[in-house]
Design a protein around this motif. Sequence first.
Motif, PDB file in Angstrom:
ATOM      1  N   LEU A 137     -34.714  -8.347   1.955  1.00  0.00           N
ATOM      2  CA  LEU A 137     -34.489  -9.157   3.147  1.00  0.00           C
ATOM      3  C   LEU A 137     -35.743  -9.183   4.003  1.00  0.00           C
ATOM      4  CD1 LEU A 137     -30.896  -8.058   4.161  1.00  0.00           C
ATOM      5  CD2 LEU A 137     -31.583 -10.265   3.251  1.00  0.00           C
ATOM      6  N   PHE A 152     -28.159  -9.606  -5.781  1.00  0.00           N
ATOM      7  CA  PHE A 152     -27.040  -9.729  -4.848  1.00  0.00           C
ATOM      8  C   PHE A 152     -26.528  -8.396  -4.301  1.00  0.00           C
ATOM      9  CE2 PHE A 152     -22.805 -10.383  -3.313  1.00  0.00           C
ATOM     10  CZ  PHE A 152     -22.847 -11.619  -2.714  1.00  0.00           C
ATOM     11  N   SER A 153     -26.147  -7.503  -5.189  1.00  0.00           N
ATOM     12  CA  SER A 153     -25.511  -6.257  -4.736  1.00  0.00           C
ATOM     13  C   SER A 153     -26.466  -5.428  -3.907  1.00  0.00           C
ATOM     14  CB  SER A 153     -25.045  -5.431  -5.927  1.00  0.00           C
ATOM     15  OG  SER A 153     -24.182  -6.184  -6.708  1.00  0.00           O
ATOM     16  N   MET A 191     -28.972  -6.350  -2.204  1.00  0.00           N
ATOM     17  CA  MET A 191     -29.194  -6.958  -0.896  1.00  0.00           C
ATOM     18  C   MET A 191     -28.015  -6.698   0.032  1.00  0.00           C
ATOM     19  SD  MET A 191     -29.460 -10.952   0.084  1.00  0.00           S
ATOM     20  CE  MET A 191     -27.909 -11.176  -0.695  1.00  0.00           C
ATOM     21  N   GLN A 192     -26.796  -6.886  -0.488  1.00  0.00           N
ATOM     22  CA  GLN A 192     -25.626  -6.745   0.372  1.00  0.00           C
ATOM     23  C   GLN A 192     -25.358  -5.288   0.745  1.00  0.00           C
ATOM     24  OE1 GLN A 192     -23.933  -9.101   1.842  1.00  0.00           O
ATOM     25  NE2 GLN A 192     -24.967 -10.795   0.840  1.00  0.00           N
ATOM     26  N   ARG A 227     -28.244  -6.467 -12.508  1.00  0.00           N
ATOM     27  CA  ARG A 227     -27.758  -6.348 -11.131  1.00  0.00           C
ATOM     28  C   ARG A 227     -27.414  -4.899 -10.806  1.00  0.00           C
ATOM     29  NH1 ARG A 227     -22.778  -6.992  -8.982  1.00  0.00           N
ATOM     30  NH2 ARG A 227     -21.943  -7.888 -10.903  1.00  0.00           N
ATOM     31  N   LEU A 239     -33.290 -14.007   3.163  1.00  0.00           N
ATOM     32  CA  LEU A 239     -33.713 -13.619   1.838  1.00  0.00           C
ATOM     33  C   LEU A 239     -35.231 -13.656   1.712  1.00  0.00           C
ATOM     34  CD1 LEU A 239     -32.637 -13.018  -0.965  1.00  0.00           C
ATOM     35  CD2 LEU A 239     -32.723 -15.451  -1.435  1.00  0.00           C
ATOM     36  N   ARG A 253     -30.615 -14.750  -7.938  1.00  0.00           N
ATOM     37  CA  ARG A 253     -29.618 -14.458  -6.911  1.00  0.00           C
ATOM     38  C   ARG A 253     -28.601 -13.442  -7.433  1.00  0.00           C
ATOM     39  NH1 ARG A 253     -27.843 -17.659  -2.484  1.00  0.00           N
ATOM     40  NH2 ARG A 253     -29.950 -18.356  -2.175  1.00  0.00           N
ATOM     41  N   ASN A 254     -28.202 -13.600  -8.684  1.00  0.00           N
ATOM     42  CA  ASN A 254     -27.248 -12.670  -9.274  1.00  0.00           C
ATOM     43  C   ASN A 254     -27.810 -11.261  -9.353  1.00  0.00           C
ATOM     44  OD1 ASN A 254     -24.548 -13.655 -10.442  1.00  0.00           O
ATOM     45  ND2 ASN A 254     -25.925 -15.351 -10.857  1.00  0.00           N
ATOM     46  N   ARG A 282     -37.754 -14.383  -0.616  1.00  0.00           N
ATOM     47  CA  ARG A 282     -37.840 -15.017  -1.930  1.00  0.00           C
ATOM     48  C   ARG A 282     -38.911 -14.396  -2.815  1.00  0.00           C
ATOM     49  NH1 ARG A 282     -35.929 -19.728  -4.030  1.00  0.00           N
ATOM     50  NH2 ARG A 282     -36.831 -18.862  -5.891  1.00  0.00           N
ATOM     51  N   LEU A 308     -20.378 -12.169 -12.520  1.00  0.00           N
ATOM     52  CA  LEU A 308     -21.412 -13.171 -12.264  1.00  0.00           C
ATOM     53  C   LEU A 308     -20.990 -14.215 -11.248  1.00  0.00           C
ATOM     54  CD1 LEU A 308     -22.571 -14.058 -15.884  1.00  0.00           C
ATOM     55  CD2 LEU A 308     -23.933 -12.879 -14.178  1.00  0.00           C
ATOM     56  N   LEU A 309     -21.988 -14.718 -10.510  1.00  0.00           N
ATOM     57  CA  LEU A 309     -21.813 -15.958  -9.772  1.00  0.00           C
ATOM     58  C   LEU A 309     -22.373 -17.035 -10.690  1.00  0.00           C
ATOM     59  CD1 LEU A 309     -23.039 -14.947  -6.223  1.00  0.00           C
ATOM     60  CD2 LEU A 309     -20.709 -15.503  -6.899  1.00  0.00           C
ATOM     61  N   LEU A 310     -21.482 -17.732 -11.384  1.00  0.00           N
ATOM     62  CA  LEU A 310     -21.934 -18.617 -12.453  1.00  0.00           C
ATOM     63  C   LEU A 310     -22.794 -19.776 -11.960  1.00  0.00           C
ATOM     64  CD1 LEU A 310     -18.729 -18.668 -14.634  1.00  0.00           C
ATOM     65  CD2 LEU A 310     -20.931 -17.721 -15.267  1.00  0.00           C
ATOM     66  N   ASN A 311     -22.542 -20.215 -10.718  1.00  0.00           N
ATOM     67  CA  ASN A 311     -23.305 -21.368 -10.234  1.00  0.00           C
ATOM     68  C   ASN A 311     -24.584 -20.979  -9.520  1.00  0.00           C
ATOM     69  OD1 ASN A 311     -21.480 -23.236 -11.193  1.00  0.00           O
ATOM     70  ND2 ASN A 311     -20.167 -22.992  -9.403  1.00  0.00           N
ATOM     71  N   GLU A 312     -24.866 -19.691  -9.465  1.00  0.00           N
ATOM     72  CA  GLU A 312     -26.093 -19.270  -8.798  1.00  0.00           C
ATOM     73  C   GLU A 312     -27.147 -18.907  -9.832  1.00  0.00           C
ATOM     74  OE1 GLU A 312     -26.709 -19.486  -5.713  1.00  0.00           O
ATOM     75  OE2 GLU A 312     -24.759 -19.589  -4.715  1.00  0.00           O
TER      76      GLU A 312
END
Lengths: 539, 368
Positions: free
Chosen positions: A388, A378-379, A381-382, A439, A397, A374-375, A399, A366-370
């Motif tokens: 996108l 993430f994968s 998208m990347q 995710r 992004l 977004r979590n 939205r 996890l990205l804990l602050n996101e």
Amino acid sequence: MEGPPILSMKGISKEFFGNQVLKNVDLIARPGEIHALVGENGAGKSTLMNILFGMPVIHSTGGFKGEIEIGGEKVTIANPHEAMNHGIGMVHQEFMLIPDFSITENIKVGREIGKPTMLSKFLGSSMDILDRRAMSKDAQNALSRIGMSIEDYVKVAGLPIGYKQFVEIAREIDKTGIKLLVFDEPTAVLTESEAERLLDIMRRIARQGIAIIFITHRLDEVLAVADSLTILRDGELIERTMTKDMTVVEIAGKMIGRKVERLVDVADTVRELDDDTVALELRNFSVAMPGEQVSQMDVSVKKGEIFGFGGLAGQGKIGIINGIMGLYPSEGDALVFGKKLQLDRLGDALRNGMAFVSEDRRGVGLLLNESIERNIIFSSMQIHNKFLWKRGPFSTLNRKQSKEHALKMIRLLDIRCTGPNQKSRSLSGGNQQKVCLARALTMDPNILIVAEPTRGIDIGAKKLVLEHLVKLNAEKGVTIVIISSELVELRSVCDRIAIVAEGKVSQILPPDASDAAFGLAMSGMSIHDAEGEGEVHHE
Amino acid sequence: MSRTKDFVMRIGWPRLIIGLFFVLLIVVSPFMGLKLTDVFSDVLRRWAMFGVLVLAMVPGVQSGIGLNFGVSLGVVAGLIGSTSAIELSYRQGVQRPWADLGFALLIAIPLAAILGFLYGLLLNRVKGSEMTVSTYVGFSAIAFSNIIWLSLPFKSGVLVWPIAGEGMRNTINLEQSFGGLMSNPAVVAGLPRGLRWLAFEVGGVVIPLGVILFFLAMCFLNWLFLRSKKGIAMSAAGENTLFTRSNAINVDHMRILGTMISTVLGAVGIIMYAQIFGFLQLYNAPLMMGFQCVAAVLIGGATTRRATITNVLVGTLLFQGILTTALPVIKRLMPSGSTLSEVLRIIISNGIILYALSKTKGGNQVEK
Ligand SMILES: Nc1ncnc2c1ncn2[C@@H]1O[C@H](COP(=O)(O)OP(=O)(O)OP(=O)(O)O)[C@@H](O)[C@H]1O
Ligand SMILES: [Mg+2]
């Protein structure tokens, strides 16, 4: 288990930014009593404990309503240190041990025993030297109180996971005047035999007159050790009752608020297994992951199969996923549909249609602050350039798309949250796990490898997650590899189960193999070996 | 009740207190004999002046190198660009403010990118102590630039000490060049009609619209970048390296990218700064520049691990706003002719920096 309570929390209410997570909850624990605290993911169990410990998250989000009494006296607990002074201890789920310290040092850290020196006369006790002999004696004492015999000077780093848990407990026990010990999902990371052991230790501690609050999602454990239990649902107190009057199904029903028929209930579907195509093959595969070494493993998973890896902690089953993800160096070959992965190239497995759910959700998953949204995306998208907006040289992004997708996943996996914008840090443990899974699912993989997919999630959600994996497999033909410490879980969904011992596959068993066969495989033997050995003894 | 509580929580106590202090200063300043219009003009000017420099903190923090004290490296690149552009015009014997500004950027940006790349390589070798190292890098960059200023073979009389004929001046006047081009109504008045909007006065308050727009455009570009695929990957690298690696993203590359963007913004930032200020300051003048930027973004609510564009906009306004309003007020309070006000100026500006730095731990960083 009568008598005055040692702890009584009364009328506790708590809200996070307008989201009411505890409503007028009472909690009582008596000396020598093991009291279970159960509830679905996000029911508010950890929050209740955070309040008890005066954790900063509580104060920084506006405090709470209600009263806490310890030994009949009203107290205010401003921080964890004060909680400790009141004789309350906590065994953490994520270990809080310092790897390079010895067991003694870990047990005594922060409460070292000093011997005065010349300097300390002038400069205060921070100049004391450590009285190692006294510290070692204390540590031994604490270890023996939980019935563990291990040399206390050993470094923690190399210990198996189960032992680390015990060191944590010893550290809490060693605190003078400990009256109440909280276990927040202590068995989630343990294998069944280790969990057994832990329950024993809990009984032993309770017998010494210490009250225990036990948070767990394994209801059979509740029945096995707890004297009484409190059930929370959506932040409300449903019932406080004695365990002997309850059955697992009753408890589960009260937790979820509707009747539960079977605990793991996976629909039988007709699936086509393609016996000829190998989806994932490991050849002579080794992974240098400390504590979970894989050594020269050979195994192959067929297309469309649900394949399980089981085995004791520290034997290497966790190393498999980390090696393929490329997080730890590996040797040998990993082939995906016959194509050799270049594991030293970052993300080669992902680009070849695989997706992962790591066993370490807070560290890797996890990205804990996101935000949840977004979590989740993430994968995908990347790696696959999804979600996108392409505009000239800029791709930013999208939205709208990403929000829609996140909402869909939240519904699909029943993630309990305030919305896709909630930060994943502020989710309950089980819901964080679901975000990790979401995710991986968003990657739309051909092969999905999940490690400990149901760790820390409640029975309702567990059913949901397992059923979803099975559905994914049946409907889309996704090959699924499940790595789990819970044999029951593996046996309920897998086609074949490989038991890993000492970094190798010791046996591949069908889910309906006997308990004995699994037990032996875990210690690195087969039934055949065992019988053979028996004969040797007879001679 | 809980409404106000929520409000306070969202803004954060430090910002609320500093904000109130700022408002208080503005309210008392007319009583101290200052003209309110002047105060507003000054605040706006300083805000636009430091904006891009403070913005340079964001990519650094997001990519995981922490607060980029070494932004002075970019500042040096910007100064080299500016002086070279002036020298170029001198050699050609023309006076051309816009071309100067253009060439300054054109030279400074690639130079900053190269320096930022090398700096990024260095920071990747010192993971865990980036902020210490970046402070040293910032100081060394300035020290090294002193040698450059002494040895560049420039001839322009604006740049070089008149008597010695070599070695550059401490302060270079940009009147003949791009000084005030987008911010000073007096300068703008000399431009073609269509460009008069770049700076004007409204009821006695000077609005340097040109620079403000430039600053906002830079913010927008940054915001856009942080929402792009690369930008999101870069932010992830700064937050969780294992997560990032497990998603096939090279953390080291992302850190280098963040450092490069930060350094380039430093270069662009100092050119904008000089443009408004009207002077280039060489030698040790930019020594503490990094600290000022760091303080501003921290006051805006950033932490060493997360920084947003809003942090930049708010922080620059509060930090520079307080400096500009507090100093004249103090000056009036002090007996005239004493150097006490200078001492106080230093105490206040460094005090704010210190306060901001002490706040870097805690706050949003509490682990659950
Ligand atoms: N810091 C926070 N900010 C906002 N909401 C929070 C925060 N911490 C917890 N919550 C919310 O409070 C609710 C209760 O969470 P809690 O962690 O107490 O659940 P739990 O019963 O321990 O669940 P689990 O079994 O999944 O661990 C959840 O909905 C969660 O999203
Ligand atoms: Mg919890």
